[in-house]
Write a protein that holds these residues in place. Structure first.
Motif, PDB file in Angstrom:
ATOM      1  N   TRP A   6     -17.491   8.449   9.619  1.00  0.00           N
ATOM      2  CA  TRP A   6     -16.269   8.025  10.308  1.00  0.00           C
ATOM      3  C   TRP A   6     -16.471   7.962  11.825  1.00  0.00           C
ATOM      4  O   TRP A   6     -15.993   7.023  12.481  1.00  0.00           O
ATOM      5  N   ASN A   7     -17.177   8.917  12.389  1.00  0.00           N
ATOM      6  CA  ASN A   7     -17.365   8.935  13.843  1.00  0.00           C
ATOM      7  C   ASN A   7     -18.231   7.776  14.308  1.00  0.00           C
ATOM      8  O   ASN A   7     -18.147   7.351  15.468  1.00  0.00           O
ATOM      9  N   VAL A   8     -19.049   7.243  13.425  1.00  0.00           N
ATOM     10  CA  VAL A   8     -19.908   6.108  13.778  1.00  0.00           C
ATOM     11  C   VAL A   8     -19.135   4.791  13.694  1.00  0.00           C
ATOM     12  O   VAL A   8     -19.076   4.012  14.649  1.00  0.00           O
ATOM     13  N   VAL A   9     -18.502   4.543  12.529  1.00  0.00           N
ATOM     14  CA  VAL A   9     -17.814   3.259  12.345  1.00  0.00           C
ATOM     15  C   VAL A   9     -16.570   3.151  13.211  1.00  0.00           C
ATOM     16  O   VAL A   9     -16.141   2.038  13.559  1.00  0.00           O
ATOM     17  N   SER A  10     -15.971   4.293  13.576  1.00  0.00           N
ATOM     18  CA  SER A  10     -14.746   4.244  14.396  1.00  0.00           C
ATOM     19  C   SER A  10     -15.006   3.653  15.779  1.00  0.00           C
ATOM     20  O   SER A  10     -14.060   3.240  16.466  1.00  0.00           O
ATOM     21  N   LYS A  11     -16.266   3.570  16.177  1.00  0.00           N
ATOM     22  CA  LYS A  11     -16.598   2.971  17.472  1.00  0.00           C
ATOM     23  C   LYS A  11     -16.298   1.471  17.495  1.00  0.00           C
ATOM     24  O   LYS A  11     -16.208   0.877  18.567  1.00  0.00           O
ATOM     25  N   ARG A  60     -14.226  -7.597  10.489  1.00  0.00           N
ATOM     26  CA  ARG A  60     -14.410  -6.176  10.781  1.00  0.00           C
ATOM     27  C   ARG A  60     -13.436  -5.726  11.875  1.00  0.00           C
ATOM     28  O   ARG A  60     -12.760  -6.541  12.503  1.00  0.00           O
ATOM     29  N   ALA A  61     -13.385  -4.426  12.105  1.00  0.00           N
ATOM     30  CA  ALA A  61     -12.392  -3.859  13.018  1.00  0.00           C
ATOM     31  C   ALA A  61     -12.540  -4.348  14.451  1.00  0.00           C
ATOM     32  O   ALA A  61     -11.578  -4.346  15.217  1.00  0.00           O
ATOM     33  N   ASP A  62     -13.736  -4.775  14.840  1.00  0.00           N
ATOM     34  CA  ASP A  62     -13.936  -5.284  16.202  1.00  0.00           C
ATOM     35  C   ASP A  62     -13.676  -6.782  16.304  1.00  0.00           C
ATOM     36  O   ASP A  62     -13.910  -7.392  17.340  1.00  0.00           O
ATOM     37  N   GLY A  63     -13.181  -7.389  15.220  1.00  0.00           N
ATOM     38  CA  GLY A  63     -12.855  -8.812  15.225  1.00  0.00           C
ATOM     39  C   GLY A  63     -13.987  -9.707  14.783  1.00  0.00           C
ATOM     40  O   GLY A  63     -13.790 -10.913  14.591  1.00  0.00           O
TER      41      GLY A  63
END
Length: 602
Positions: free
Chosen positions: A341-346, A541-544
């Motif tokens: 989680w701490n990696v992908v949350s970036k 993905r979360a960063d667009g």
């Protein structure tokens, strides 16, 4: 009920469907720039001036989907006091909204022609609405286009509608298919098929059908277009007909606007217009009104041919999986992100829901109504989640992966269920069964589509059958997902015992078994084939950043970035070169295996 004068009102150029045989296909984005949205008062005043000058007229509204025009139902309820309406619609609005619209309207003032789109709606859902309209006395007919790939299904659909007491009208396809121009490209056999299936139409309609199929020469013939008929564009400019923009009659909002004082010769070589107002000599200058209309239909997928001139345009709705953010209020040990989680949350980006709504509105303008599968992370803890869903659901169908930890009662009071679907996952480590069942049942009872997923994590197998029974009592689908990961040093799903595998398949369904077998079986190198992932589907993905699919392989072609404004779908199918175990991969030529699993819900 015929009227002396008729107007075709292109109220706006927007549609929530994207049919490849539509006149506007491939040009929706440009056409949308032509849209002008005037106030209700301006339209009401102008149509009242028409009433004072010509009396009650017949108004036909067809372009694009009328029901999504702002305040459309309220506008028609005002105008119908003086005029009669014929509206062509795909009936994609909610059932309750439809009933409310037609409740207090006199049947002789409104005629609805319903266009059937099997790709965007199920037969049963469409039929239910069509029968409501028919029962109230408003339904004229069901329209269906004789698109070349669909000729073989016309008789099937006609029988199904006829068995329900509904008229079925076949419309010739007008456009290019396989480098052949239609309707001139129909073979004699195909024409006979269309004529035979139209044998129960009135004689005048069958004659109009023949004229549309054979494209009789019309240039120079006296026509009432501009005199007894005119077309109004969304910007208020009035044209003599839909085949030329040379003959402008004026501006509809001009207080001095009027029609021509007499018929004029037709300027088109072969006018294919559905409103053929040619003056008949034998009728002593009485107008001849063609009664066939354009409609929408489903285009079944065909194998893309190598010659680009023969390629079919992608005829399907677009699907997205949107990892809205990588953040969750649960910490399930079987989650893909359990240890990272701490990696992908970036990757998380929070530009504000207004920014996202603008981006997805642009997607609508470019690709039409899409299905957005929102996942993550837990979507319900995304900032302004409810406001975001409210905005998105105006233009797109939404499927939400969620643990149901949000305030369901608040959600129900603020958002309509018409195009929202829930894929809810039950996590007994974090929530008790009773409270979860209450939330799931509340959504279902208020009209939301919902089914529940359950991960076959080894410690959770023992209670799985009991949980399934409890959800079954409430008529809620309960689907089993194979655990993919490590537990006590063993890699799953490969290391399920035979007994565990039997329990999973017994609690699941055919889809569960298909997915399970795909993940348990050894990965095989897929034969290099064309795939429509990236053309019909994109993973956000979360960063667009966008990719053609969710496979973590080197050939997962990037499609740009949503937030940076560089996103664009592929124009053609693309070769899939790497390992892929996706059971819904959109392989060209294998549509019967995967198309049924891609649906837009309500």
């Amino acid at each position: 009920m015929a009227s002396a004068i008729e107007f075709n009102w292109d109220i706006h150029y927007k549609c929530n469907y994207r049919c490849p045989y539509c006149f506007s296909y491939g040009n929706w984005q440009n056409l949308s720039r032509c849209n002008k949205y005037f106030s209700m008062e301006q339209w009401v005043d102008s149509w009242h001036r028409i009433y004072e000058r010509y009396g009650s007229v017949r108004i036909k509204i067809a372009s694009g989907e009328p029901f999504i025009y702002p305040h459309f139902f309220d506008l028609i309820k005002q105008l119908i006091k003086e005029h009669t309406f014929n509206i062509i619609t795909n009936l994609s609005c909610g059932k309750e909204q439809l009933i409310d619209f037609i409740e207090d309207i006199p049947p002789h003032r409104l005629f609805l022609d319903a266009s059937f789109h099997p790709l965007f709606t199920s037969f049963e859902e469409f039929l239910e609405k069509a029968l409501i309209v028919k029962e109230k006395g408003f339904l004229s007919c069901i329209n269906y286009v004789a698109y070349p790939p669909e000729l073989g299904r016309m008789e099937y659909f006609k029988k199904r509608f006829k068995n329900s007491g509904l008229n079925f009208s076949i419309l010739p396809f007008r456009g290019r298919y396989n480098n052949i121009i239609y309707p001139g490209g129909y073979t004699d056999r195909e024409k006979v098929m269309i004529y035979n299936l139209s044998g129960d139409l009135p004689l005048g309609q069958r004659e109009n059908l023949r004229q549309m199929m054979d494209l009789d020469t019309t240039k120079g013939k006296l026509c009432n277009a501009g005199y007894k008929y005119a077309r109004i564009d969304s910007d208020g400019i009035v044209y003599r007909c839909g085949q030329t923009k040379n003959n402008i009659l004026g501006n509809f909002f001009d207080k001095n606007f009027s029609l021509l004082s007499h018929p004029l010769p037709c300027e088109s070589e072969n006018c294919p217009c559905e409103f053929q107002w040619l003056v008949k000599e034998e009728d002593n200058n009485k107008e001849c009104i063609a009664s066939h209309k354009y409609s929408d239909r489903i285009a079944k997928a065909k194998e893309m041919q190598s010659d680009s001139s023969h390629r079919l345009p992608p005829p399907y709705q677009i699907f997205f999986t949107w990892d809205i953010h990588y953040k969750c209020n649960y910490s399930c040990p079987y989650c893909f992100f359990a240890d990272i989680w701490n990696v992908v949350s970036k990757e998380n980006r929070y530009p504000g829901f207004s920014r996202w709504l603008k981006i997805w509105r642009d997607i609508f303008d470019r690709y039409g109504n899409c299905n957005i599968h929102i996942t993550g992370g837990e979507p319900c803890i995304y900032p302004d989640f409810i406001e975001l869903i409210m905005g998105l659901s105006k233009y797109h169908s939404i499927e939400i992966d969620t643990n149901l930890s949000f305030d369901v009662k608040n959600f129900i009071t603020r958002i309509k269920p018409d195009n929202i679907k829930f894929t809810a996952t039950f996590h007994p480590l974090f929530v008790d069964l009773s409270s979860y069942l209450c939330k799931a049942s509340l959504l279902k009872d208020n009209g939301f589509d919902i089914y529940v997923d359950y991960v076959a994590y080894p410690p959770q197998l023992r209670e799985m059958e009991r949980y399934k029974l409890e959800f079954k009592k409430r008529d809620i689908s309960f689907k089993i997902l194979a655990f993919r990961g490590k537990f006590q040093g063993k890699l799953y799903p490969k290391n399920y015992t035979e007994e565990e595998e039997a329990i999973i398949k017994r609690c699941g369904d055919s889809t569960t078994e298909m997915i399970f077998d795909a993940h348990v079986g050894a990965k095989k190198q897929r034969e290099i084939k064309l795939c429509r992932m990236g053309q019909m589907y994109a993973k956000i993905r979360a960063d667009g950043s966008a990719y053609r699919c969710c496979c973590k392989v080197r050939d997962n072609k990037g499609l740009g970035n949503m937030l940076e404004g560089t996103f664009k779908l592929l124009e053609d199918a693309y070769l899939c070169k790497d390992e892929c175990i996706c059971w819904k991969a959109m392989i060209v030529g294998e549509e019967e295996n995967w198309l049924k699993f891609w649906s837009s819900g309500k």
